[in-house]
Motif scaffolding. Structure first.
Motif, mmCIF file in Angstrom:
data_model
loop_
_atom_site.group_PDB
_atom_site.id
_atom_site.type_symbol
_atom_site.label_atom_id
_atom_site.label_comp_id
_atom_site.label_asym_id
_atom_site.label_seq_id
_atom_site.Cartn_x
_atom_site.Cartn_y
_atom_site.Cartn_z
ATOM 1 N N SER A 78 0.862 -1.192 0.000
ATOM 2 C CA SER A 78 0.000 0.000 0.000
ATOM 3 C C SER A 78 0.892 1.234 0.000
ATOM 4 N N PRO A 79 0.350 2.397 -0.334
ATOM 5 C CA PRO A 79 1.158 3.622 -0.270
ATOM 6 C C PRO A 79 1.767 3.852 1.125
ATOM 7 N N SER A 80 1.031 3.542 2.168
ATOM 8 C CA SER A 80 1.559 3.702 3.525
ATOM 9 C C SER A 80 2.733 2.777 3.777
ATOM 10 N N GLU A 81 2.650 1.549 3.314
ATOM 11 C CA GLU A 81 3.756 0.596 3.484
ATOM 12 C C GLU A 81 4.978 1.040 2.694
ATOM 13 N N LYS A 82 4.752 1.561 1.502
ATOM 14 C CA LYS A 82 5.868 2.083 0.702
ATOM 15 C C LYS A 82 6.538 3.246 1.427
ATOM 16 N N ARG A 83 5.739 4.120 2.026
ATOM 17 C CA ARG A 83 6.270 5.267 2.751
ATOM 18 C C ARG A 83 7.088 4.802 3.958
ATOM 19 N N ILE A 84 6.629 3.770 4.645
ATOM 20 C CA ILE A 84 7.356 3.238 5.797
ATOM 21 C C ILE A 84 8.729 2.735 5.365
ATOM 22 N N ILE A 85 8.778 1.971 4.300
ATOM 23 C CA ILE A 85 10.045 1.411 3.824
ATOM 24 C C ILE A 85 10.987 2.527 3.379
ATOM 25 N N LEU A 86 10.499 3.419 2.544
ATOM 26 C CA LEU A 86 11.353 4.489 2.027
ATOM 27 C C LEU A 86 11.830 5.420 3.144
ATOM 28 N N SER A 87 10.950 5.723 4.081
ATOM 29 C CA SER A 87 11.337 6.586 5.194
ATOM 30 C C SER A 87 12.394 5.925 6.057
ATOM 31 N N SER A 88 12.264 4.625 6.274
ATOM 32 C CA SER A 88 13.269 3.939 7.089
ATOM 33 C C SER A 88 14.610 3.938 6.370
ATOM 34 N N TRP A 89 14.602 3.776 5.054
ATOM 35 C CA TRP A 89 15.854 3.804 4.286
ATOM 36 C C TRP A 89 16.489 5.189 4.319
ATOM 37 N N ALA A 90 15.685 6.236 4.396
ATOM 38 C CA ALA A 90 16.213 7.602 4.417
ATOM 39 C C ALA A 90 16.796 7.964 5.782
ATOM 40 N N SER A 91 16.509 7.169 6.771
ATOM 41 C CA SER A 91 16.961 7.455 8.129
ATOM 42 C C SER A 91 18.474 7.627 8.212
ATOM 43 N N ASP A 92 18.905 8.524 9.077
ATOM 44 C CA ASP A 92 20.330 8.728 9.314
ATOM 45 C C ASP A 92 20.989 7.480 9.896
ATOM 46 N N MET A 93 20.197 6.590 10.420
ATOM 47 C CA MET A 93 20.730 5.351 10.975
ATOM 48 C C MET A 93 21.511 4.574 9.915
ATOM 49 N N TYR A 94 21.122 4.687 8.654
ATOM 50 C CA TYR A 94 21.770 3.958 7.571
ATOM 51 C C TYR A 94 22.775 4.806 6.792
ATOM 52 N N ALA A 95 23.031 6.028 7.246
ATOM 53 C CA ALA A 95 23.954 6.911 6.530
ATOM 54 C C ALA A 95 25.365 6.327 6.545
ATOM 55 N N VAL A 96 26.037 6.436 5.408
ATOM 56 C CA VAL A 96 27.436 6.026 5.320
ATOM 57 C C VAL A 96 28.242 7.102 6.030
ATOM 58 N N GLU A 97 29.079 6.696 6.965
ATOM 59 C CA GLU A 97 29.775 7.654 7.830
ATOM 60 C C GLU A 97 30.583 8.685 7.047
ATOM 61 N N SER A 98 31.299 8.250 6.046
ATOM 62 C CA SER A 98 32.153 9.178 5.306
ATOM 63 C C SER A 98 31.420 9.878 4.167
ATOM 64 N N CYS A 99 30.199 9.477 3.901
ATOM 65 C CA CYS A 99 29.434 10.065 2.797
ATOM 66 C C CYS A 99 27.945 10.054 3.163
ATOM 67 N N PRO A 100 27.484 11.057 3.910
ATOM 68 C CA PRO A 100 26.111 11.041 4.406
ATOM 69 C C PRO A 100 25.030 11.113 3.330
ATOM 70 N N ALA A 101 25.403 11.344 2.073
ATOM 71 C CA ALA A 101 24.411 11.359 0.982
ATOM 72 C C ALA A 101 24.088 9.942 0.515
ATOM 73 N N LEU A 102 24.772 8.953 1.070
ATOM 74 C CA LEU A 102 24.530 7.551 0.720
ATOM 75 C C LEU A 102 23.953 6.818 1.917
ATOM 76 N N ARG A 103 23.165 5.799 1.626
ATOM 77 C CA ARG A 103 22.607 4.947 2.658
ATOM 78 C C ARG A 103 23.081 3.514 2.422
ATOM 79 N N GLU A 104 23.546 2.889 3.477
ATOM 80 C CA GLU A 104 23.983 1.498 3.435
ATOM 81 C C GLU A 104 22.955 0.694 4.219
ATOM 82 N N ILE A 105 22.107 -0.016 3.507
ATOM 83 C CA ILE A 105 20.982 -0.706 4.118
ATOM 84 C C ILE A 105 21.343 -2.172 4.296
ATOM 85 N N PRO A 106 21.238 -2.701 5.527
ATOM 86 C CA PRO A 106 21.574 -4.106 5.764
ATOM 87 C C PRO A 106 20.770 -5.031 4.855
ATOM 88 N N GLY A 107 21.470 -5.973 4.257
ATOM 89 C CA GLY A 107 20.829 -6.927 3.356
ATOM 90 C C GLY A 107 20.873 -6.511 1.900
#
Length: 111
Positions: A34-63
């Motif tokens: 659903s659109p809400s589920e898509k938003r949840i996934i994309l928002s979690s990927w955008a989180s700073d939790m997944y930011a690459v330390e040396s390059c914050p414009a990239l996200r390193e997502i486990p898996g």
């Protein structure tokens, strides 16, 4: 110790999206979400939790075997929200607001 079945066929896409989707575009095109589920996934990927330390414009997502650009994730969120005009972020400038100096008022009263 119990063994966890990590076969992507048995994992819930909402809890383990990297096992099912390879990019923000894949999430947008997923008919089973659903659109809400898509938003949840994309928002979690955008989180700073997944930011690459040396390059914050990239996200390193486990898996996921590769990094994802934050701009791609944010563009997917805008498309999900129906904002397809690709506005540039607002530019700086304009007249700055003058901050009041409380001590100036006190100095004027004492004279």
């Amino acid at each position: 110790m119990t063994k966890v079945n990590i076969n992507s066929g048995t994992l819930n896409p909402l809890f383990h999206p990297a096992a099912h989707y390879d990019s923000p575009a894949d999430v947008l095109n997923a008919q089973e979400l659903s659109p809400s589920e898509k938003r949840i996934i994309l928002s979690s990927w955008a989180s700073d939790m997944y930011a690459v330390e040396s390059c914050p414009a990239l996200r390193e997502i486990p898996g996921m075997s590769h990094t994802v650009r934050l701009t791609d994730i944010l563009a997917a969120l805008r498309r999900l929200d129906g904002d397809n005009d690709n506005d540039d972020p607002p530019r700086g400038g304009g007249v700055p607001m003058r901050l009041r100096r409380p001590w100036a008022a006190a100095e004027g009263q004492g004279a």
